[in-house]
Structure formats: C-alpha cells, structure tokens
Design an enzyme around this catalytic site. Structure first.
Site, PDB file in Angstrom:
ATOM      1  N   GLY A 140      16.606  -8.267 -19.342  1.00 15.41           N
ATOM      2  CA  GLY A 140      18.030  -8.072 -19.098  1.00 15.41           C
ATOM      3  C   GLY A 140      18.361  -8.249 -17.633  1.00 15.41           C
ATOM      4  N   PRO A 141      19.645  -8.266 -17.296  1.00 19.58           N
ATOM      5  CG  PRO A 141      21.950  -7.966 -17.309  1.00 19.58           C
ATOM      6  CD  PRO A 141      20.781  -8.159 -18.213  1.00 19.58           C
ATOM      7  N   PRO A 142      19.691  -7.418 -13.711  1.00 20.04           N
ATOM      8  CG  PRO A 142      19.375  -8.395 -11.639  1.00 20.04           C
ATOM      9  CD  PRO A 142      19.975  -8.656 -12.971  1.00 20.04           C
ATOM     10  N   GLY A 143      19.773  -3.929 -12.779  1.00 23.26           N
ATOM     11  CA  GLY A 143      20.626  -2.753 -12.719  1.00 23.26           C
ATOM     12  C   GLY A 143      21.016  -2.158 -14.052  1.00 23.26           C
ATOM     13  CB  VAL A 144      20.841  -3.146 -17.559  1.00 18.48           C
ATOM     14  CG1 VAL A 144      21.935  -4.137 -17.258  1.00 18.48           C
ATOM     15  CG2 VAL A 144      19.493  -3.844 -17.696  1.00 18.48           C
ATOM     16  N   GLY A 145      18.823  -0.617 -16.101  1.00 15.40           N
ATOM     17  CA  GLY A 145      17.965   0.543 -16.410  1.00 15.40           C
ATOM     18  C   GLY A 145      16.654   0.208 -17.062  1.00 15.40           C
ATOM     19  CE  LYS A 146      15.111  -5.693 -16.220  1.00 17.89           C
ATOM     20  NZ  LYS A 146      16.370  -5.632 -15.474  1.00 17.89           N
ATOM     21  CB  SER A 172      25.920 -23.078 -22.694  1.00 13.90           C
ATOM     22  OG  SER A 172      25.799 -22.694 -21.349  1.00 13.90           O
ATOM     23  CE  LYS A 184      26.203 -18.526 -22.057  1.00  8.46           C
ATOM     24  NZ  LYS A 184      25.994 -19.736 -22.867  1.00  8.46           N
TER      25      LYS A 184
END
Length: 783
Positions: free
Chosen positions: A360-366, A683, A726
């Site tokens: 996932g993108p940075p900062g989502v809590g991985k 895309s 998106k």
C-alpha cells in the site's frame, strides 16, 4: 587307515567326573573332591592300584551327573597324595598316565565304575619325517605363543625341547596353553599322535593371532592412557604456573565454561558437535593467537542464540481483535487475515506460518500493524529495513575468514529478540537492490519459504537455524520491483489509502493523543475540533496515508506549546479560523481542481507507489506533417497507448467529425505536466485519446470528469488496476464524475460508501461511451 601302530588295553576302573577341568597324560595337578560318589571312587582306587579315570563334565553346573553328562574320553591317572580338608573335602594330587575311552559303564552307585580302552602307540614313530616336521611346527608355534603370552616363562621351552615323543610333546604343551574346555577335549580325543599335533598346531595358530590382537589393543589403550596422563600432568603444571602468576582463570577454564553452556542448551546435535569441536580447538590455540578472538566470537554467538527459547502464543481471538481494533482504524482485510491465522493456529498447532506481504501507499500503517500483530500474539517483534540493501551478506552474513565477520541481520535480529518465534518484519521489500556483492532478493528466497527455512544456514554460523517458527511479514509500496520468485512465496494483502472521514477518525483516536503526549500537553492544554482536523486534511495535505497529517498535527502542537510557555496561558483552542496562524497559508484548495471546460485538456487517474494521483493531459495540434510528440517523461507503454489512440482516431475521422488528413498535415504534441516524475502504464489510454479528439474537433472536455482505462485499436476500453486508490485521488480533488472500464465493476465494492455518494460513476465499454460523457455537447467554432 591309521599309519601308526597302537596296542589296545582294557581295564575296569573307578571314574570321577571333573567340573571345568581337563587333565592330560604326563600332567601333575591337584584338585578338590567333595561329592559323595567322587569320594567313594577315590577310596575304591586307593584300595586297589591307586588308579582312577578322570574325565570332564559337559556342563560344569550339573551337580549330580549321569553317564550322559561327561565325555567318554578322559585320562587314567595315578593318585599320588590325598589330604583331608575341613568340611569333608579331600584334596587329591594326581599324575596323568594315559588317555582312554569309556566302553561301558558298569555301575553308577555308590560310585561310577567303567570299563575303558586305552591305546598305546609305539615310541619309534618319531622317526617319521612328517611327524618330525609336525613336531617342529608345533614347537615353533609354542615358542611364539610363549613370547606373546605374559603368563608363561621362557624356561618352559628348555624342558619341552628335550621331549622326543610326539604324543607326549602334544600333551605337555596342551597342559600349558590356555584353551577352553571344548578345545582341550578335542586334543584329548586325538589318540593318534600326528593327529593330536595337527589339532594343536591349528589351535596354537588361532591363539597366537588372538594374543597379537590383544597386544595391539593393549598397546593402543596404553598409549592413550599415557597421552591422557601426560596432558593431565601438563595441564596441572600450567594451572600451578598460572596460580603463581595470579592468573587462575586460564584458557582451559574459559573453554570448560563454553562447553558447559553448550551442553546445557537444547540445540540440534549437529550444532552441538560443531560448537564443542570449535571450543576444543580454542583450547589447543595459543592465547596470543589472532584466531582465538574469532572462535570466542563464534561460540558466544552460538550460545546466545535462542535455540530452545520461544514465547507462548496467545490464541484468544476476541482479545486479539480488540488489540488490533484499538491500535488501528479500518484495515478490515488485514485484521481478518491475521485472525484467521490465529484461529487455525489454535486448531493446528504445527501449521507453518504464512508469509504476508502488506502492499500500500506510504503512511497507511503497514509497519505499525505488524507491531500490533506481535502484541496480539504475545510475540517479540523485530524489524529489518531492506530499503537500499545491496549486499547479500546483510541477509546471510559474512564468512569467518573475513576480518570482523558477524552473522547477517536475520540471525542478529533473532538473537536480539531472545526468541526463536518472533514476528519478523521485512520493511520496504520492494526497495531491494543488487550489485557485484550479490543479490539480497535471491538470498531471501530461502528465508521466506516455509518448506526450506527450517534449515536456514548463515555463512558465519555454518550450521542450520530453524526459522520455521517465525511469523514473517513484509511491506511494500509496489509489487512491480519485487522479483517474481520472491513474490510467489508471499500472500499479498493490499492496504488502500484512507478517505477524509477515515483520516478524521484516525486523527481523533490516535494521532492527536499521540502528539499531545509527545509534546508534554494534555487535553486541558489544547483542543482541536473535528472541523479543524478536516481543514488540515483538505487544505494542508494531499496523500493516501496519514503521515503528512501527523506532521501537521505535530506542527500545531509545537506552536501551541510555545504559546503556552511564552504567553503563560493555560489552554489553547485551535479552530478553522485560527488554523492559518499555526500552519501558514493553505497549500491546497479544492477549487483549484475545478477547471473550466477546456479544449484538448482531459483529467486522467493514475496509480503510483504513494497512492492514487490525477493527471492533467494536454494536447495541442499544430500545422505540420503528421509528427506525434510525447513529453512528460512517459514510459514506453504509455507512449504505445498514445499511438493506439491516434490509430483509433484515424479510423473514426468521419464519425468524430475530424479532418481525415490530420495525420499528414498536422503535428500533435501530447504533454503530461510534472515532467520530472516518470509515468508509465496503459491506464491513461482513453484519457489521451479523449484529449486528442477534443483538440482536433474543437469540442471541450468536461472539467468535472476524470477517467481511466486502456484503449484498443478498435476503441474498446479494457480494465485497469488500483481502482480504489484512483477513485480516492479523484475524490480528494473534488471530481464529480469518474469513467471506469466496464470490467472493473468487480472492484467497485472496495470503494468507500461516502465516496460513492460524492462521485457519479459511469462504467464504459467503448470510446463512444467515453466521449459521450467526457465531451461537452455544444461545439465551439474554429477561430
């Protein structure tokens, strides 16, 4: 037929069976008699001619033998002396006369009386050459036997060398050598002198061979004992010297301590053997040797590793769910997968752990959710960042031949955790690199394979360590850079970006309280309303995660703390009106994305490693010769999508009301702003085609519409990935309508309900449907 002549002689004589004793002719020996029958036989013999027949019992343990319990062949003996001992026992001294064979047992009570036959061979037979040769062989054997044996004196050879009779020679030698009762009986039963010598020769050869083997074993044992005694003596001397010098704790004491510690650890036998071998090698080295430090370091690593230490899992699903919910807002898929794993662990104790990859993108809590998983399972947590790791030795360690060698970071982290079953996080696995020092991604293949990692071998340790109990987690922003074999070993769980509502909840429940605590503030000191948090999110951040939001909240806390200290006030209220005093002028505005309907400009949606993004694609046609120019640091796939779109437009010029010769009299320039950022993927196909059609037909594109989808030469719209990211990007920018490929309907469930309410979603199959929604109906005149 017997070649030597013998005289036969029969006589009736008392018989005494002997236990464990064989008597040969010419042999003088004493023995004790205690059985009634044997005493009666002695008395009978003394009354007559003092002759008695002595033969051996087949089984020495039989106390009352019958005629079947003793051998038929024995020796006629002359009683020389009798002595009565205390306890009704008689000691008898006898001399062997001649061998004989029992022909008939005449009586068995009150003593055995038998008729025996004795064969007496002529004394001249020693002149035969064969007999002489055999006598010489036996004498040589006996000499060798005496030399090999410690029980016989060499003086015996002198007396035996004077014997000229072959039969007597065999009998005398037989009386001296140590044979078992069965072998002695074989010699006794050989009446023929030549045959007797032949049997004795074979037995002597075997005995000599046995004696040589015994001597070899004794010599080896003696050497070993001498070596041990020598080592012990030298060690005691060293200890005494060290004591005199005040150095009582020497290298030996250190080695003994290492070995004791190794013996007390429950580790694989292979590891234990190698470790003890290394410790013994340390004992043999000089204390000043450079290698002693290397071996000490190795042994300390072996001893400190948690070979037999592991934490007990907490398998309470309800408590684990509560911990995960308390630590993180949302992330439903991840939490459910972890709870499934815990449930299966409760049912199947020996199940191998999955390798979960959180993408996932940075900062989502991985990274933080990995810590929560460890807490929920009651396991230790270790983290290894793989960002920029290029050296394979980081994973597998250095060989001990290198100066300053240590194990790799995996073994080091396991040692640091103090447990063989921690939760192990490989952070940023998509950032691995490789160069001349090896490929770390290939080294991870073994680590992240549950079928192989039970024998992971670090180059420094050189012995296998079981990693199968470890729960491995990995994080990545993108799967594109992860090698396919490595990705195949992992179960991918995607973590999407957050909506504004989710960010507000995260800020209220976690970020504000965390930053308040870190800055030494309390709820009484500072208060931030929900509207204020919404303003921070809308006006100062534009991200998929909450990292920038966290930094902005920290910024507010710092400035509030400064005011409290400087102005000596008790509390600060931060609201939407005063927010600019703390964070400055807003960086973003929603109405910035609200564009007028423009010709040749279309808004596309893209997925990146940091979340969803919007792309503003601009197209300008110019007089020329049909040249297509693409700028904005576009990748090959994106360029090919643009070419496919141009080919589609050329095939539909009449329907689109476009000049049929545009490909030969006009140049087309397609540009994607933010040119420093690389862009690629199919895309943006329909977005570029829409912008080109708009520019060539002078029909503006609706500024409130964003789109994504791959285009084919026939104008079909193909599905794409990253729908949720998106759509969230479009929502952040206030887009009112989003065009998605028809085949992406299956991904629509991932989109949050609030976003569905804010945006009108249209699923399209062809470019005709795209243009119907994207282009403004009213055409503008050419200028």
């Amino acid at each position: 037929m017997d070649k030597y002549k013998a005289k036969s002689n029969k006589r009736t004589i008392p018989l005494i069976p002997l236990r464990g004793l064989s008597i040969f002719p010419y042999m003088v020996i004493h023995f004790d008699v205690g059985r009634d029958k044997s005493v009666n036989a002695l008395e009978e013999a003394m009354v007559n001619d003092s002759l008695v027949f002595l033969t051996s019992q087949k089984e020495a343990k039989i106390d009352m033998p019958t005629e079947d319990d003793f051998y038929e062949v024995g020796t006629i003996c002359k009683i020389k002396q009798m002595l009565k001992l205390p306890g009704d026992t008689i000691r008898v001294l006898v001399e062997g006369i001649n061998r004989a064979k029992v022909r008939e047992v005449l009586q068995d009570d009150p003593f055995f009386e038998v008729e025996v036959e004795e064969l007496v061979y002529e004394s001249e037979i020693q002149s035969d050459k064969e007999m002489k040769a055999m006598m010489r062989l036996v004498m040589d054997n006996f000499e060798e036997y005496v030399k090999a044996s410690d029980n016989l004196s060499s003086e015996i050879l002198v007396s035996i060398s004077e014997i000229t009779e072959p039969g007597r020679l065999a009998d005398v030698i037989s009386s001296y050598i140590q044979l078992n009762p069965e072998d002695k009986q074989k010699v006794l039963e050989a009446f023929n002198p030549y045959k007797r010598l032949e049997v004795l020769h074979i037995m002597l050869e075997e005995e000599i061979e046995v004696l040589e083997i015994e001597e070899e074993i004794n010599s080896r044992v003696k050497d070993q004992i001498n070596k041990v005694q020598k080592e012990y003596y030298l060690k005691e001397q060293i200890k005494a010297i060290q004591k005199e010098l005040g150095q009582e704790e020497g290298l030996d004491a250190e080695v003994d301590d290492y070995i004791e510690q190794i013996e007390n650890i429950n580790m694989p036998e292979e590891v234990k053997e190698k470790s003890i071998k290394e410790a013994e090698r340390l004992r043999r080295l000089s204390p000043s040797s450079a290698e002693t430090g290397v071996i000490r370091n190795y042994l300390e690593w072996i001893i400190e590793l948690p070979w037999d230490i592991q934490t007990k899992d907490k398998l309470d699903i309800k408590k684990s769910r509560k911990i995960l919910d308390n630590d993180h807002y949302g992330l439903k898929d991840v939490k459910e997968r972890i709870l499934e794993y815990l449930a299966i662990r409760k049912l199947a104790k020996n199940m191998k752990g999955p390798i979960l990859c959180l993408v996932g993108p940075p900062g989502v809590g991985k990274t933080s959710i990995a810590k929560s998983i460890a807490r929920a399972m009651n396991r230790k947590f270790v983290r290894m960042s793989l960002g920029g790791v290029r050296d394979e030795a980081e994973i597998r360690g250095h060989r001990r031949t290198y100066v300053g060698a240590i194990p790799g970071r995996i073994i080091s982290s396991i040692k640091k955790s103090g447990s063989k079953n921690p939760v192990f996080l490989f952070d940023e696995i998509d950032k691995l690199n490789s160069d001349f020092r090896g490929d770390p991604a290939s080294a991870l293949l073994e680590v992240l394979d549950p079928e192989q990692n039970n024998t992971f071998t670090d180059n420094f340790l050189e012995v296998p360590f079981d990693l199968s109990k470890v729960l491995f987690l990995t994080t990545a922003n993108s799967l594109n850079t992860i090698p396919r074999p490595l990705l195949d070993r992992m179960e991918v769980i995607r973590i999407s970006g957050y909506t504004e509502d989710e960010k507000i909840e995260i800020a209220k429940k976690y970020l504000v309280s965390k930053q308040r605590k870190e800055h030494g503030l309390t709820e009484k000191n500072i208060s931030i309303s929900d509207n204020t948090l919404a303003s921070i999110i809308e006006d100062y951040t534009r991200e998929a995660g909450v990292r920038e939001l966290d930094r902005n909240i920290a910024n507010v806390m710092r400035k509030a703390a400064k005011r409290i200290v400087e102005e000596k006030i008790k509390s600060v209220k931060v609201n939407k009106r005063t927010l600019s005093k703390y964070l400055g002028t807003p960086k973003y505005r929603r109405n910035e994305t609200k564009r007028n309907d423009q010709i040749g400009i279309a808004t596309g949606l893209a997925w990146t490693a940091v979340g969803g993004e919007t792309l503003s694609i601009e197209v300008t046609p110019m007089p020329g010769k049909g040249k297509l120019q693409l700028t904005g640091k576009l990748g090959d796939v994106m360029k090919e999508s643009a070419m496919a779109g141009i080919s589609y437009i050329r095939s539909k010029t009449k329907e689109l009301e476009i000049d049929e010769k545009f490909h030969s009299n006009r140049d087309i320039h397609i540009h994607v702003p933010e040119g420093a950022i690389p862009k690629d993927g199919p895309s943006a196909g329909i977005t570029m085609a829409t912008a080109v059609i708009s520019a060539l037909s002078n029909v503006p594109v609706n500024g409130d519409v964003a789109m994504t989808g791959e285009i084919t030469l026939r104008g079909r719209v193909l599905p794409i990935g990253g729908v949720k990211e998106k759509v969230l990007a479009a929502n952040r920018l206030g887009i009112k309508k989003v065009l998605l490929p028809w085949d992406n309907k299956k991904d629509f469930d991932e989109v949050p309900d609030k976003v569905k309410k804010n945006i009108d979603f249209v699923f399209v199959k062809t470019m005709d449907e795209v243009l119907e929604h994207a282009l403004v109906e009213e055409k503008k005149d050419d200028n």
